[in-house]
Design a protein around this motif. Structure first.
Motif, PDB file in Angstrom:
ATOM      1  N   LEU A   1      -6.790  15.769 -12.106  1.00 40.38           N
ATOM      2  CA  LEU A   1      -6.415  14.517 -11.451  1.00 40.38           C
ATOM      3  C   LEU A   1      -7.691  13.859 -10.944  1.00 40.38           C
ATOM      4  O   LEU A   1      -8.459  14.478 -10.207  1.00 40.38           O
ATOM      5  N   LEU A   2      -7.919  12.611 -11.355  1.00 43.34           N
ATOM      6  CA  LEU A   2      -9.085  11.860 -10.900  1.00 43.34           C
ATOM      7  C   LEU A   2      -8.621  10.677 -10.056  1.00 43.34           C
ATOM      8  O   LEU A   2      -7.852   9.834 -10.519  1.00 43.34           O
ATOM      9  N   ILE A   3      -9.099  10.620  -8.813  1.00 43.46           N
ATOM     10  CA  ILE A   3      -8.794   9.505  -7.920  1.00 43.46           C
ATOM     11  C   ILE A   3     -10.103   8.774  -7.645  1.00 43.46           C
ATOM     12  O   ILE A   3     -11.009   9.309  -7.002  1.00 43.46           O
TER      13      ILE A   3
ATOM     14  N   PHE B   1       0.828  -1.205   0.000  1.00 46.03           N
ATOM     15  CA  PHE B   1       0.000   0.000   0.000  1.00 46.03           C
ATOM     16  C   PHE B   1       0.866   1.262   0.000  1.00 46.03           C
ATOM     17  O   PHE B   1       0.655   2.180  -0.793  1.00 46.03           O
ATOM     18  N   GLU B   2       1.867   1.297   0.885  1.00 45.54           N
ATOM     19  CA  GLU B   2       2.776   2.442   0.959  1.00 45.54           C
ATOM     20  C   GLU B   2       3.562   2.600  -0.344  1.00 45.54           C
ATOM     21  O   GLU B   2       3.710   3.708  -0.869  1.00 45.54           O
ATOM     22  N   LYS B   3       4.041   1.475  -0.869  1.00 45.79           N
ATOM     23  CA  LYS B   3       4.818   1.518  -2.114  1.00 45.79           C
ATOM     24  C   LYS B   3       3.964   2.047  -3.258  1.00 45.79           C
ATOM     25  O   LYS B   3       4.428   2.855  -4.071  1.00 45.79           O
ATOM     26  N   TYR B   4       2.716   1.597  -3.333  1.00 48.70           N
ATOM     27  CA  TYR B   4       1.820   2.017  -4.408  1.00 48.70           C
ATOM     28  C   TYR B   4       1.660   3.530  -4.423  1.00 48.70           C
ATOM     29  O   TYR B   4       1.853   4.174  -5.467  1.00 48.70           O
TER      30      TYR B   4
ATOM     31  N   PHE C   1     -12.103  12.561   4.575  1.00 50.05           N
ATOM     32  CA  PHE C   1     -11.459  11.683   3.604  1.00 50.05           C
ATOM     33  C   PHE C   1     -10.068  11.276   4.085  1.00 50.05           C
ATOM     34  O   PHE C   1      -9.632  10.144   3.862  1.00 50.05           O
ATOM     35  N   GLU C   2      -9.392  12.189   4.746  1.00 46.71           N
ATOM     36  CA  GLU C   2      -8.045  11.917   5.245  1.00 46.71           C
ATOM     37  C   GLU C   2      -8.036  10.717   6.177  1.00 46.71           C
ATOM     38  O   GLU C   2      -7.082   9.938   6.205  1.00 46.71           O
ATOM     39  N   LYS C   3      -9.124  10.546   6.948  1.00 44.69           N
ATOM     40  CA  LYS C   3      -9.229   9.398   7.855  1.00 44.69           C
ATOM     41  C   LYS C   3      -9.388   8.088   7.078  1.00 44.69           C
ATOM     42  O   LYS C   3      -8.985   7.026   7.549  1.00 44.69           O
ATOM     43  N   LEU C   4      -9.986   8.183   5.886  1.00 45.90           N
ATOM     44  CA  LEU C   4     -10.171   6.996   5.060  1.00 45.90           C
ATOM     45  C   LEU C   4      -8.898   6.602   4.330  1.00 45.90           C
ATOM     46  O   LEU C   4      -8.592   5.414   4.190  1.00 45.90           O
ATOM     47  N   ASN C   5      -8.156   7.596   3.832  1.00 42.71           N
ATOM     48  CA  ASN C   5      -6.984   7.304   3.015  1.00 42.71           C
ATOM     49  C   ASN C   5      -5.966   8.440   3.131  1.00 42.71           C
ATOM     50  O   ASN C   5      -5.980   9.398   2.354  1.00 42.71           O
ATOM     51  N   GLU C   6      -5.088   8.316   4.091  1.00 45.56           N
ATOM     52  CA  GLU C   6      -4.113   9.373   4.363  1.00 45.56           C
ATOM     53  C   GLU C   6      -3.136   9.560   3.202  1.00 45.56           C
ATOM     54  O   GLU C   6      -2.746  10.682   2.878  1.00 45.56           O
ATOM     55  N   LYS C   7      -2.745   8.451   2.555  1.00 45.28           N
ATOM     56  CA  LYS C   7      -1.766   8.557   1.469  1.00 45.28           C
ATOM     57  C   LYS C   7      -2.335   9.311   0.268  1.00 45.28           C
ATOM     58  O   LYS C   7      -1.654  10.158  -0.316  1.00 45.28           O
ATOM     59  N   ALA C   8      -3.575   9.032  -0.098  1.00 46.18           N
ATOM     60  CA  ALA C   8      -4.207   9.774  -1.192  1.00 46.18           C
ATOM     61  C   ALA C   8      -4.386  11.231  -0.787  1.00 46.18           C
ATOM     62  O   ALA C   8      -4.214  12.144  -1.606  1.00 46.18           O
ATOM     63  N   SER C   9      -4.711  11.450   0.474  1.00 46.78           N
ATOM     64  CA  SER C   9      -4.888  12.819   0.973  1.00 46.78           C
ATOM     65  C   SER C   9      -3.600  13.629   0.862  1.00 46.78           C
ATOM     66  O   SER C   9      -3.649  14.829   0.589  1.00 46.78           O
ATOM     67  N   ASP C  10      -2.464  12.979   1.076  1.00 48.57           N
ATOM     68  CA  ASP C  10      -1.181  13.680   0.971  1.00 48.57           C
ATOM     69  C   ASP C  10      -0.975  14.233  -0.439  1.00 48.57           C
ATOM     70  O   ASP C  10      -0.483  15.354  -0.619  1.00 48.57           O
ATOM     71  N   ILE C  11      -1.348  13.428  -1.456  1.00 49.90           N
ATOM     72  CA  ILE C  11      -1.201  13.866  -2.845  1.00 49.90           C
ATOM     73  C   ILE C  11      -2.136  15.036  -3.133  1.00 49.90           C
ATOM     74  O   ILE C  11      -1.760  16.016  -3.776  1.00 49.90           O
ATOM     75  N   ILE C  12      -3.368  14.938  -2.639  1.00 47.60           N
ATOM     76  CA  ILE C  12      -4.341  16.020  -2.833  1.00 47.60           C
ATOM     77  C   ILE C  12      -3.858  17.296  -2.149  1.00 47.60           C
ATOM     78  O   ILE C  12      -3.887  18.383  -2.736  1.00 47.60           O
ATOM     79  N   LYS C  13      -3.406  17.156  -0.917  1.00 50.33           N
ATOM     80  CA  LYS C  13      -2.972  18.322  -0.141  1.00 50.33           C
ATOM     81  C   LYS C  13      -1.802  19.032  -0.810  1.00 50.33           C
ATOM     82  O   LYS C  13      -1.768  20.270  -0.891  1.00 50.33           O
ATOM     83  N   GLU C  14      -0.844  18.256  -1.299  1.00 49.94           N
ATOM     84  CA  GLU C  14       0.334  18.848  -1.949  1.00 49.94           C
ATOM     85  C   GLU C  14      -0.078  19.718  -3.143  1.00 49.94           C
ATOM     86  O   GLU C  14       0.458  20.808  -3.335  1.00 49.94           O
ATOM     87  N   ARG C  15      -1.061  19.241  -3.897  1.00 51.01           N
ATOM     88  CA  ARG C  15      -1.456  19.984  -5.085  1.00 51.01           C
ATOM     89  C   ARG C  15      -2.396  21.143  -4.786  1.00 51.01           C
ATOM     90  O   ARG C  15      -2.368  22.158  -5.461  1.00 51.01           O
ATOM     91  N   THR C  16      -3.230  20.998  -3.788  1.00 49.53           N
ATOM     92  CA  THR C  16      -4.082  22.141  -3.422  1.00 49.53           C
ATOM     93  C   THR C  16      -3.235  23.266  -2.844  1.00 49.53           C
ATOM     94  O   THR C  16      -3.517  24.442  -3.070  1.00 49.53           O
ATOM     95  N   GLU C  17      -2.180  22.911  -2.117  1.00 48.17           N
ATOM     96  CA  GLU C  17      -1.280  23.930  -1.581  1.00 48.17           C
ATOM     97  C   GLU C  17      -0.521  24.637  -2.699  1.00 48.17           C
ATOM     98  O   GLU C  17      -0.069  25.773  -2.531  1.00 48.17           O
ATOM     99  N   ALA C  18      -0.388  23.949  -3.854  1.00 46.56           N
ATOM    100  CA  ALA C  18       0.290  24.551  -5.011  1.00 46.56           C
ATOM    101  C   ALA C  18      -0.693  25.316  -5.895  1.00 46.56           C
ATOM    102  O   ALA C  18      -0.296  25.855  -6.933  1.00 46.56           O
ATOM    103  N   GLY C  19      -1.973  25.341  -5.495  1.00 47.41           N
ATOM    104  CA  GLY C  19      -2.945  26.136  -6.231  1.00 47.41           C
ATOM    105  C   GLY C  19      -4.042  25.368  -6.946  1.00 47.41           C
ATOM    106  O   GLY C  19      -4.950  25.974  -7.531  1.00 47.41           O
ATOM    107  N   ALA C  20      -3.983  24.028  -6.932  1.00 52.31           N
ATOM    108  CA  ALA C  20      -5.037  23.244  -7.582  1.00 52.31           C
ATOM    109  C   ALA C  20      -6.329  23.332  -6.777  1.00 52.31           C
ATOM    110  O   ALA C  20      -6.313  23.534  -5.561  1.00 52.31           O
ATOM    111  N   LEU C  21      -7.448  23.156  -7.457  1.00 51.97           N
ATOM    112  CA  LEU C  21      -8.763  23.251  -6.831  1.00 51.97           C
ATOM    113  C   LEU C  21      -9.359  21.857  -6.678  1.00 51.97           C
ATOM    114  O   LEU C  21      -9.455  21.097  -7.634  1.00 51.97           O
ATOM    115  N   LEU C  22      -9.752  21.504  -5.451  1.00 51.99           N
ATOM    116  CA  LEU C  22     -10.406  20.227  -5.173  1.00 51.99           C
ATOM    117  C   LEU C  22     -11.915  20.413  -5.302  1.00 51.99           C
ATOM    118  O   LEU C  22     -12.506  21.211  -4.573  1.00 51.99           O
TER     119      LEU C  22
END
Length: 201
Positions: free
Chosen positions: A163-165, A42-45, A81-102
């Motif tokens: 980005l679609l997850i 899971f972590e590797k993925y 959502f972060e409680k459901l999937n922290e690893k996916a949340s990290d990717i979302i957070k990184e991009r929203t902090e760079a200006g992407a819109l969720l």
């Protein structure tokens, strides 16, 4: 036609200029009480997904993020959502902090009934009951995917990358407009996770 990242010969970024682009990631969730070998996979993925998205962004930086389970915007929705999937949340957070819109892509009522009917299917015992329940499940599954597609199509502008997850079994049923370039983010570890799940179920 969707292209897998591992098969792309990395064409010039200019070949995608002006086109809508959608980078699709299979949403793999953590399993409660999972053994160490699954946790490692899971972590590797998700680490591989993060690296492959960076490589894909030569064709366009992610400006819009679409992720299953979101029917509200704001911090509360993200924390849930972060409680459901922290690893996916990290990717979302990184991009929203760079200006992407969720953007929320789910309709609360449709999602709720879709999940309820799916849960009913997991406990039903008779074929007659299964057939009846499946009709409702299939109906709300179609409604959900149609709603998700419309949100993405109407919010991803010309020249933008999104980005679609979403779970891969749902992604394959989404048929987007011909003017949208689809990229599948498929790290080698995804196949390993599928094999692991087949062996243990």
């Amino acid at each position: 036609m969707a292209a897998e990242l591992g098969q792309i010969q990395k064409p010039a970024a200019g070949s995608f200029e002006g086109k809508r682009k959608l980078y699709c990631v299979a949403n793999v969730y953590p399993l409660k009480g999972a053994p160490d070998d699954y946790i490692t996979l899971f972590e590797k993925y998700w680490n591989e997904v993060a690296r492959q998205i960076v490589r894909l962004e030569f064709a366009g930086t992610v400006k819009k993020i679409f992720c299953e389970s979101f029917f509200e915007s704001g911090d509360d929705a993200f924390k849930a959502f972060e409680k459901l999937n922290e690893k996916a949340s990290d990717i979302i957070k990184e991009r929203t902090e760079a200006g992407a819109l969720l953007l929320p892509i789910e309709h609360e009522d449709i999602l709720g009934q879709y999940v309820d009917w799916a849960n009913c299917l997991s406990v039903v015992r008779t074929k007659e009951a299964f057939d009846k329940i499946y009709e409702y499940y299939a109906d709300f599954s179609e409604r959900r995917l149609k709603y998700i597609k419309n949100i993405i199509e109407s919010n991803l502008s010309e020249g933008e990358a999104g980005l679609l997850i979403i779970r891969d079994e749902d992604r394959v049923r989404l048929q987007f407009s011909n003017d949208m370039e689809i990229f599948l983010v498929t790290p080698p570890s995804y196949d390993d996770i599928i094999k692991w799940l087949r062996k243990t179920t």
